[in-house]
Design an enzyme around this catalytic site. Structure first.
Site, PDB file in Angstrom:
ATOM      1  N   LYS A 205      62.604  -9.053  50.195  1.00 32.27           N
ATOM      2  CA  LYS A 205      63.880  -8.499  49.302  1.00 32.27           C
ATOM      3  C   LYS A 205      64.866  -9.467  48.844  1.00 32.27           C
ATOM      4  O   LYS A 205      65.238  -9.234  47.545  1.00 32.27           O
ATOM      5  CB  LYS A 205      64.850  -7.880  50.566  1.00 32.27           C
ATOM      6  CG  LYS A 205      66.105  -7.124  50.000  1.00 32.27           C
ATOM      7  CD  LYS A 205      66.733  -6.681  51.475  1.00 32.27           C
ATOM      8  CE  LYS A 205      68.383  -6.098  50.982  1.00 32.27           C
ATOM      9  NZ  LYS A 205      69.027  -5.682  51.937  1.00 32.27           N
ATOM     10  N   GLU A 211      59.489 -18.537  55.378  1.00 31.30           N
ATOM     11  CA  GLU A 211      58.091 -18.204  55.562  1.00 31.30           C
ATOM     12  C   GLU A 211      57.145 -17.710  54.431  1.00 31.30           C
ATOM     13  O   GLU A 211      56.280 -18.073  54.128  1.00 31.30           O
ATOM     14  CB  GLU A 211      58.052 -17.463  56.664  1.00 31.30           C
ATOM     15  CG  GLU A 211      58.550 -17.909  57.897  1.00 31.30           C
ATOM     16  CD  GLU A 211      59.983 -17.586  58.085  1.00 31.30           C
ATOM     17  OE1 GLU A 211      60.951 -17.544  57.239  1.00 31.30           O
ATOM     18  OE2 GLU A 211      60.216 -17.236  59.587  1.00 31.30           O
ATOM     19  N   GLY A 265      66.416  -4.470  55.339  1.00 29.81           N
ATOM     20  CA  GLY A 265      64.916  -5.069  55.444  1.00 29.81           C
ATOM     21  C   GLY A 265      64.191  -3.982  56.579  1.00 29.81           C
ATOM     22  O   GLY A 265      62.999  -3.706  56.135  1.00 29.81           O
ATOM     23  N   ARG A 266      64.827  -4.118  57.563  1.00 31.82           N
ATOM     24  CA  ARG A 266      63.908  -3.222  58.532  1.00 31.82           C
ATOM     25  C   ARG A 266      64.009  -1.510  58.499  1.00 31.82           C
ATOM     26  O   ARG A 266      63.664  -1.010  59.161  1.00 31.82           O
ATOM     27  CB  ARG A 266      64.784  -3.454  59.859  1.00 31.82           C
ATOM     28  CG  ARG A 266      66.037  -3.313  60.063  1.00 31.82           C
ATOM     29  CD  ARG A 266      66.499  -3.603  61.288  1.00 31.82           C
ATOM     30  NE  ARG A 266      68.243  -3.778  61.466  1.00 31.82           N
ATOM     31  CZ  ARG A 266      68.905  -4.680  60.781  1.00 31.82           C
ATOM     32  NH1 ARG A 266      68.441  -5.548  60.100  1.00 31.82           N
ATOM     33  NH2 ARG A 266      70.200  -4.613  61.091  1.00 31.82           N
ATOM     34  N   GLU A 351      67.068  -5.667  66.003  1.00 35.53           N
ATOM     35  CA  GLU A 351      67.833  -6.417  65.089  1.00 35.53           C
ATOM     36  C   GLU A 351      68.949  -5.579  64.801  1.00 35.53           C
ATOM     37  O   GLU A 351      70.006  -5.883  64.278  1.00 35.53           O
ATOM     38  CB  GLU A 351      66.978  -6.610  63.908  1.00 35.53           C
ATOM     39  CG  GLU A 351      67.452  -7.549  62.905  1.00 35.53           C
ATOM     40  CD  GLU A 351      66.426  -8.083  61.818  1.00 35.53           C
ATOM     41  OE1 GLU A 351      66.196  -9.337  61.678  1.00 35.53           O
ATOM     42  OE2 GLU A 351      66.149  -7.369  61.013  1.00 35.53           O
ATOM     43  N   HIS A 382      46.238  -0.995  82.629  1.00 42.62           N
ATOM     44  CA  HIS A 382      45.401  -2.054  83.582  1.00 42.62           C
ATOM     45  C   HIS A 382      46.128  -3.174  83.583  1.00 42.62           C
ATOM     46  O   HIS A 382      45.401  -4.303  83.986  1.00 42.62           O
ATOM     47  CB  HIS A 382      44.120  -1.958  83.057  1.00 42.62           C
ATOM     48  CG  HIS A 382      43.201  -0.641  83.239  1.00 42.62           C
ATOM     49  ND1 HIS A 382      42.672  -0.299  84.222  1.00 42.62           N
ATOM     50  CD2 HIS A 382      43.350   0.313  82.180  1.00 42.62           C
ATOM     51  CE1 HIS A 382      42.208   0.728  84.215  1.00 42.62           C
ATOM     52  NE2 HIS A 382      42.696   1.350  83.036  1.00 42.62           N
ATOM     53  N   LYS A 508      67.738 -20.385  61.202  1.00 40.10           N
ATOM     54  CA  LYS A 508      67.193 -20.700  59.742  1.00 40.10           C
ATOM     55  C   LYS A 508      67.964 -22.075  59.541  1.00 40.10           C
ATOM     56  O   LYS A 508      67.282 -23.031  58.824  1.00 40.10           O
ATOM     57  CB  LYS A 508      67.474 -19.665  58.961  1.00 40.10           C
ATOM     58  CG  LYS A 508      66.907 -18.337  58.972  1.00 40.10           C
ATOM     59  CD  LYS A 508      67.164 -17.348  57.709  1.00 40.10           C
ATOM     60  CE  LYS A 508      66.670 -16.081  57.923  1.00 40.10           C
ATOM     61  NZ  LYS A 508      67.360 -15.111  56.941  1.00 40.10           N
TER      62      LYS A 508
HETATM   63  O1  F6P Z   1      64.943 -11.621  60.074  1.00 44.86           O
HETATM   64  C1  F6P Z   1      65.828 -11.555  59.053  1.00 44.86           C
HETATM   65  C2  F6P Z   1      65.513 -10.911  57.965  1.00 44.86           C
HETATM   66  O2  F6P Z   1      66.524 -10.865  56.960  1.00 44.86           O
HETATM   67  C3  F6P Z   1      64.984  -9.315  58.369  1.00 44.86           C
HETATM   68  O3  F6P Z   1      66.110  -8.700  58.296  1.00 44.86           O
HETATM   69  C4  F6P Z   1      64.184  -8.964  57.028  1.00 44.86           C
HETATM   70  O4  F6P Z   1      63.432  -7.668  57.232  1.00 44.86           O
HETATM   71  C5  F6P Z   1      63.359 -10.348  56.885  1.00 44.86           C
HETATM   72  O5  F6P Z   1      64.306 -11.414  57.394  1.00 44.86           O
HETATM   73  C6  F6P Z   1      62.816 -10.812  55.593  1.00 44.86           C
HETATM   74  O6  F6P Z   1      63.661 -10.819  54.757  1.00 44.86           O
HETATM   75  P1  F6P Z   1      63.098 -10.738  53.059  1.00 44.86           P
HETATM   76  O7  F6P Z   1      62.525  -9.402  52.936  1.00 44.86           O
HETATM   77  O8  F6P Z   1      64.399 -10.887  52.274  1.00 44.86           O
HETATM   78  O9  F6P Z   1      62.165 -11.971  53.022  1.00 44.86           O
END
Ligand code: F6P
Length: 544
Positions: A205, A211, A265-266, A351, A382, A508
């Site tokens: 987003k 990452e 995002g979620r 979240e 199990h 972060k």
């Molecule tokens: O973990 C924090 C967060 O902002 C989430 O809410 C989001 O889904 C994720 O990081 C990834 O963010 P982006 O889509 O901006 O890379």
């Protein structure tokens, strides 16, 4: 508003003092109509919540709490585009992602629905080209593997749905999902891939997530090293709200699929973030999934609370978490294809509602979001089900099952019959959890009196069972929307903002400060706490 001062809240506190006396055995024995009264339907989903430790009186006060906190008004406000995400001053409009063409939803003076359908059409054109083999890679070969690089909401939804809808996938197109910054993740994903037939979908987003950009940069190098830098244009597309950052990364914005800051995002798996999924299952099935979401949206916004499936599920959770002090909820899909659903729900729920201050910034004085966990049955039987049945902690549980098997496989004669075993196990678990086996019942067959207590099941462990005819795209959309609105209901009752996530920021920030300290050629001056300083020094020494 301080909800703890309301009549409904006080009444629920009083009910909760007698929680231990709420016995499922007697609740069932005392009311032959209980199951009928406590079964809800929405779309293809049938939700039996009768095995919860809730009486009609508790329910009435939970509904009163939802009314006092104006859950229905807040749902309407969300769906018409009010800026209910107040800490980020944003509308919350994931429901617009599945609005039919022709519906009007205005944000900042503009109807967003045409834009939603424009992006869906662009996604469909692109995915059609890839699926028929018309989109060719740099060496003229069709795409066989799609690697989605994203994390959190830009990963969990797409991978969950890709797994869930395995039966609907294109036979040639396989997806890989790379999320973790651990280099092993990317390395494993590309280990057997041919760059000539690989497409990377960079999903972020913000397009600033460490990452994702780290993995995307390494993926670009992997491709360019083998096919040359010019090949990137044919093998990289982006999904984002941030066109400048996409262009700066080197992806042509003509190959970018955008969404909007009003999609959290979620809550984004049905936006362009679902591009990898659409590549796998096709635009038509993706559209069916959106239809499924919409069925539950329409139900949620138009049904009285007493009949409203997501609202009732949200209120049940409020009852257990806040009033009965039960800290976790298990989600156990009896469906191999839903094996990533608990992980998806962890982000959606934790979240969203893992919050300790109210919308007005004041601390909450009650428990909010539960810890969500689980895995696909029957494996858990199990391992951790022992604790569910006989441990000292009560864990409310959601069971999810489909009437039809997810798979069809002509080569595996008889495998469809497994499904009855799977379902029998699921039903047996909720029965055993609810009704247990008393010491008298055990003693009737157990000859060794010393074992009676060990073999007794206390029962009275609550669960809800969600059943649908089959795991189709529509049913998946219904299921996700059910939980989205359940989470929303809880957040409204608790008075928290379910749409921000400030809690992920500090980690972060600190990681950004630690990175140069790990890689500095000379021993850096460290200014953390003593433990973190020592760990950094130890890592540097070991890394040498
Ligand atoms: O973990 C924090 C967060 O902002 C989430 O809410 C989001 O889904 C994720 O990081 C990834 O963010 P982006 O889509 O901006 O890379």
């Amino acid at each position: 508003m301080d909800i703890t001062m309301t009549d409904a809240w006080r009444a629920l506190r009083t009910h909760a003092e007698h929680f231990a006396d709420l016995e499922l055995r007697s609740l069932f024995a005392g009311d032959p109509e209980r199951v009928g009264a406590m079964t809800l339907s929405v779309g293809d989903l049938v939700i039996d919540w009768s095995k919860n430790r809730i009486t009609p009186a508790v329910l009435a006060d939970l509904i009163a709490l939802a009314e006092t906190t104006r859950v229905a008004d807040r749902a309407t406000a969300m769906m018409r585009g009010d800026r209910i995400n107040s800490t980020e001053d944003r509308a919350v409009l994931h429901t617009a992602l599945r609005a039919p063409a022709g519906r009007t939803i205005v944000v900042d003076g503009e109807d967003v629905v045409p834009d939603v359908h424009r992006v869906l059409a662009k996604m469909a054109t692109f995915t059609d080209r890839v699926r028929v083999g018309d989109w060719l890679g740099a060496t003229g070969m069709p795409i066989k593997t799609v690697v989605n690089i994203g994390i959190g909401g830009s990963d969990l939804g797409p991978v969950m749905a890709y797994e869930a809808l395995a039966a609907f996938r294109h036979p040639r197109i396989r997806c890989e999902f790379v999320s973790n910054v651990d280099g092993s993740d990317l390395a494993a994903a590309v280990s057997d891939l041919d760059p000539a037939t690989t497409m990377f979908v960079i999903s972020s987003k913000t397009f600033t997530t460490q990452e994702t950009l780290t993995n995307a940069t390494s993926a670009r190098r992997w491709l360019a090293d083998q096919l040359g830098a010019d090949a990137v244009a044919k093998h990289f597309v982006a999904v984002s709200t941030n066109a400048d950052a996409v262009a700066a990364f080197g992806i042509d914005t003509a190959n970018m699929f955008n969404f909007w800051d009003w999609v959290g995002g979620r809550y984004s798996m049905d936006s362009a973030i679902g591009l990898s999924l659409m590549l796998a299952i096709g635009a038509e099935a993706f559209g069916e999934m959106l239809d499924g979401f919409r069925i539950v949206d329409d139900h949620f916004v138009s049904t009285p609370i007493a009949e409203n499936a997501p609202a009732i599920l949200g209120l049940i959770e409020v009852w257990y978490r806040t009033f009965c002090d039960l800290p976790t909820r298990a989600v156990l899909p009896y469906s191999r294809y839903l094996h990533r659903f608990p992980a998806y729900l962890q982000q959606l729920d934790m979240e969203s509602n893992g919050k300790q201050v109210r919308l007005d910034g004041e601390p909450v004085t009650y428990e909010t979001g539960p810890i969500i966990w689980g895995q696909a049955g029957t494996n858990g039987q199990h391992s951790f089900h022992q604790l569910l049945h006989q441990g000292t902690t009560v864990v409310p549980t959601d069971f999810i099952l489909m009437a039809a098997p997810d798979h069809t496989n002509d080569q595996l004669a008889g495998v469809e019959a497994h499904h009855d075993l799977l379902v029998a196990n699921c039903l047996a678990q909720s029965e055993a959890l609810a009704f247990g086996k008393t010491a008298d019942e055990v003693a009737a067959t157990e000859t060794n009196p010393a074992l009676v207590n060990h073999r007794t099941f206390p029962g009275n462990r609550p669960s809800t069972t969600i059943m649908a005819p089959a795991l189709t795209p529509s049913v998946l959309g219904q299921l996700v929307a059910l939980y989205e609105h359940q989470v929303f209901t809880q957040g409204v009752v608790w008075g928290v903002n379910s749409f921000d996530q400030w809690g992920v920021e500090l980690g972060k920030e600190l990681a950004t400060a630690i990175i140069p300290e790990l890689v500095a050629p000379d021993e850096p001056a460290l200014d953390h706490d003593a433990s973190t300083n020592a760990l950094i020094r130890r890592y540097r020494a070991m890394r040498k």
